[in-house]
Design a protein around this motif. Structure first.
Motif, PDB file in Angstrom:
ATOM      1  N   ASP A 444     -25.340 -29.227  71.377  1.00 56.41           N
ATOM      2  CA  ASP A 444     -26.200 -29.040  70.198  1.00 56.41           C
ATOM      3  C   ASP A 444     -25.466 -28.195  69.150  1.00 56.41           C
ATOM      4  OD1 ASP A 444     -28.176 -28.250  68.341  1.00 56.41           O
ATOM      5  OD2 ASP A 444     -29.757 -28.462  69.850  1.00 56.41           O
ATOM      6  N   ILE A 445     -25.052 -28.838  68.056  1.00 58.77           N
ATOM      7  CA  ILE A 445     -24.306 -28.152  67.010  1.00 58.77           C
ATOM      8  C   ILE A 445     -25.162 -27.094  66.311  1.00 58.77           C
ATOM      9  CG2 ILE A 445     -23.093 -28.442  64.812  1.00 58.77           C
ATOM     10  CD1 ILE A 445     -21.550 -29.419  67.204  1.00 58.77           C
ATOM     11  N   GLU A 446     -26.457 -27.399  66.125  1.00 58.99           N
ATOM     12  CA  GLU A 446     -27.348 -26.433  65.468  1.00 58.99           C
ATOM     13  C   GLU A 446     -27.427 -25.140  66.264  1.00 58.99           C
ATOM     14  OE1 GLU A 446     -32.024 -25.965  64.075  1.00 58.99           O
ATOM     15  OE2 GLU A 446     -31.289 -27.900  64.799  1.00 58.99           O
ATOM     16  N   GLY A 448     -25.173 -24.102  68.396  1.00 63.58           N
ATOM     17  CA  GLY A 448     -23.855 -23.492  68.323  1.00 63.58           C
ATOM     18  C   GLY A 448     -23.650 -22.722  67.035  1.00 63.58           C
ATOM     19  N   THR A 449     -24.133 -23.276  65.935  1.00 61.62           N
ATOM     20  CA  THR A 449     -24.027 -22.595  64.644  1.00 61.62           C
ATOM     21  C   THR A 449     -24.843 -21.308  64.642  1.00 61.62           C
ATOM     22  OG1 THR A 449     -23.717 -24.721  63.525  1.00 61.62           O
ATOM     23  CG2 THR A 449     -24.386 -22.856  62.162  1.00 61.62           C
ATOM     24  N   LEU A 455     -17.361 -24.190  66.966  1.00 66.17           N
ATOM     25  CA  LEU A 455     -18.009 -25.505  67.009  1.00 66.17           C
ATOM     26  C   LEU A 455     -17.162 -26.529  67.739  1.00 66.17           C
ATOM     27  CD1 LEU A 455     -19.631 -25.758  63.462  1.00 66.17           C
ATOM     28  CD2 LEU A 455     -20.603 -24.922  65.613  1.00 66.17           C
ATOM     29  N   GLN A 456     -15.827 -26.382  67.758  1.00 69.42           N
ATOM     30  CA  GLN A 456     -15.003 -27.333  68.498  1.00 69.42           C
ATOM     31  C   GLN A 456     -15.252 -27.235  69.996  1.00 69.42           C
ATOM     32  OE1 GLN A 456     -13.936 -24.814  66.721  1.00 69.42           O
ATOM     33  NE2 GLN A 456     -12.290 -23.636  67.738  1.00 69.42           N
ATOM     34  N   SER A 459     -19.050 -29.127  70.120  1.00 70.28           N
ATOM     35  CA  SER A 459     -19.148 -30.521  69.674  1.00 70.28           C
ATOM     36  C   SER A 459     -18.693 -31.494  70.764  1.00 70.28           C
ATOM     37  CB  SER A 459     -18.292 -30.714  68.417  1.00 70.28           C
ATOM     38  OG  SER A 459     -18.359 -32.039  67.964  1.00 70.28           O
TER      39      SER A 459
END
Length: 513
Positions: A444-446, A448-449, A455-456, A459
């Motif tokens: 989940d990128i959200e 992670g942010t 992010l790598q 992702s």
């Protein structure tokens, strides 16, 4: 008694009246400020006196328990000593206790002085608010209430910066020594400027000692239970036993007090609809005001790593907004229905609290600026009109008792609000952290942010992380989980603050006395 208090409206020039009132406001400001400046420097005091970490909180708890017991006694003490001599006595004891705290060389000695400091300081706040309606005619009460209100809510705002600066620049002793000169000046000015009345020592004959013990037992056990509940658990044996003592002694106190002709605290004031509504608003304001002043340092210290001085600089925004808004509040209070202003104030304050419920681990001064402005603008409308609702139409002889109860409600709201906040932070951080781990493991990128993870690494990931990645992410996730818990606390405080609006329609439109 009514005639004694009515005669307190002085015949001297207004400058004399204002001088005495300002002296009282300075004393009140010092008493409120003391709690905050000490809170920011507890670790320094702990280290200097060699206090065990698990005992450190008693430096604050001793003060707060003594304060909350003293507040409702203000009416009785005013009848006994008169407003003038109660203030002079209280501020003199506060100065002496402050000097004792500064000279303390041990934990026990410091706590003993803090009890005296808290008890004497506890009578200063309601004394000031009752003086507003005893010393001044209707046309001046709004301005006097605003002055007292600005100082009452400004003290917790500037407390962290004052405490941090004193500790870093001088030593922890100056947290207490700063009270001495303003306190002495206030006592002298009040003794010379406030109206002179004869003391009535016959009030001692009517002192109900058992009711006093019951009230002290109820309030002390409540404060202790609220202090321990977040860490020990609300259903732990210790907390439940304290709450039982509170309910039992409080119930007997209420029953006994309502049956007496000369009660130690006049609970009959709650029979006045406007006073009841004003007290509800005061209670809810305590939750929102104390809660927001508590949550901001928690976030800035534990999430952002700021020291007390940096925290104080950030929180100064609220105080500046209050000062700018104060003249507007005075002007509107004279022209508009106090019920409408109260509703507008609490609605705006709830919005300001809710605006802080969307923080992330990188939130700092810029993101906190506008929520603080909104809360700072709203505070005066949450304090001035409800004070008018609660006290503005009562007979003069009932105001000291009513002021004590009104201010007690705000303190109890604050104590309950902070206990609720701590409970949320303690109990919700772990499950929120687990939820973040689950989302991170699904790529989940959200999430992670929000966490601030590379992010790598997130992702396209699916499944458990290896040991090195877990070690990298764990502190970030723990911090993010704490932020989420703090956000939930902000939102719950916002909802509770908004619930105050439900009580406003039950108030009658205030009329002049």
């Amino acid at each position: 008694m009514s005639e004694r208090l009515e005669s307190a409206r002085p015949d001297e020039t207004p400058a004399i009246v204002w001088l005495g009132f300002m002296a009282m406001c300075v004393g009140m400001f010092m008493a409120i400020l003391d709690v905050q400046v000490v809170a920011t420097s507890l670790p320094t005091i702990q280290s200097a006196l060699g206090i065990d970490p698990d005992q450190m909180s008693w430096i604050q708890t001793a003060y707060l328990i003594a304060e909350v017991v003293a507040i409702p006694l203000t009416g009785f003490l005013t009848r006994l000593l008169t407003m003038r001599w109660l203030f002079v006595t209280a501020i003199s004891l506060f100065v002496a206790a402050s000097a004792g705290c500064a000279a303390s060389g041990s934990f026990d000695e410091l706590v003993a002085w803090r009890v005296l400091q808290g008890f004497s300081g506890g009578t200063l706040i309601p004394s000031v608010f009752s003086a507003v309606f005893i010393l001044f005619p209707n046309g001046r009460q709004a301005l006097a209430t605003t002055i007292a209100g600005v100082l009452a809510v400004l003290a917790p705002t500037v407390g962290p910066i004052v405490g941090g600066w004193l500790t870093q620049t001088y030593s922890w002793h100056w947290l207490f020594l700063i009270n001495i000169i303003p306190g002495i000046v206030s006592a002298i000015l009040a003794a010379r400027s406030l109206p002179r009345q004869a003391t009535d020592l016959s009030e001692l004959k009517h002192l109900d000692g058992l009711s006093l013990l019951l009230m002290a037992s109820a309030l002390t056990s409540l404060e202790l239970s609220l202090k321990e509940a977040p860490t020990s658990g609300w259903i732990s044996a210790y907390v439940l036993s304290l709450l039982t003592v509170c309910l039992a002694s409080g119930g007997v106190f209420v029953w006994r007090t309502l049956r007496r002709n000369r009660p130690i605290v006049d609970l009959g004031n709650f029979g006045d609809r406007n006073f009841l509504v004003g007290s509800v608003l005061s209670f809810v304001l305590g939750i929102g005001l104390f809660g927001s002043v508590y949550l901001m340092p928690v976030f800035l210290a534990f999430i952002r790593g700021h020291d007390a001085l940096e925290i104080g600089m950030t929180m100064l925004v609220t105080g500046i907004a209050q000062l700018v808004t104060a003249p507007i509040a005075v002007a509107l209070e004279k022209r508009m229905d106090a019920r409408l202003l109260s509703a507008a104030g609490f609605a705006l304050f709830a919005i300001g609290v809710g605006m802080s419920a969307f923080e992330d681990p990188r939130t700092d001064y810029d993101a906190m600026f506008w929520p603080q402005v909104v809360r700072g603008v709203a505070i005066m409308f949450c304090l001035l009109p409800p004070t008018r609702l609660a006290l503005g139409t009562l007979p003069a002889d009932r105001i000291p008792d009513a002021s004590g109860l009104f201010n007690l409600m705000r303190n109890l709201g604050g104590a309950i609000g902070i206990a609720l906040i701590d409970t949320i932070i303690y109990t919700r951080s772990e499950p929120l952290g687990q939820a973040l781990w689950t989302r991170l493991q699904t790529g989940d990128i959200e999430a992670g942010t929000f966490v601030g993870a590379p992010l790598q690494t997130i992702s396209g990931h699916n499944g458990s992380f290896d040991a090195d990645t877990m070690a990298l992410l764990d502190p970030l996730v723990q911090t993010a989980a704490s932020v989420r818990a703090i956000n939930e606390a902000w939102m719950i405080v916002a909802v509770l603050t908004g619930c105050a609006l439900l009580s406003v329609p039950f108030a009658r439109r205030p009329t002049s006395k």
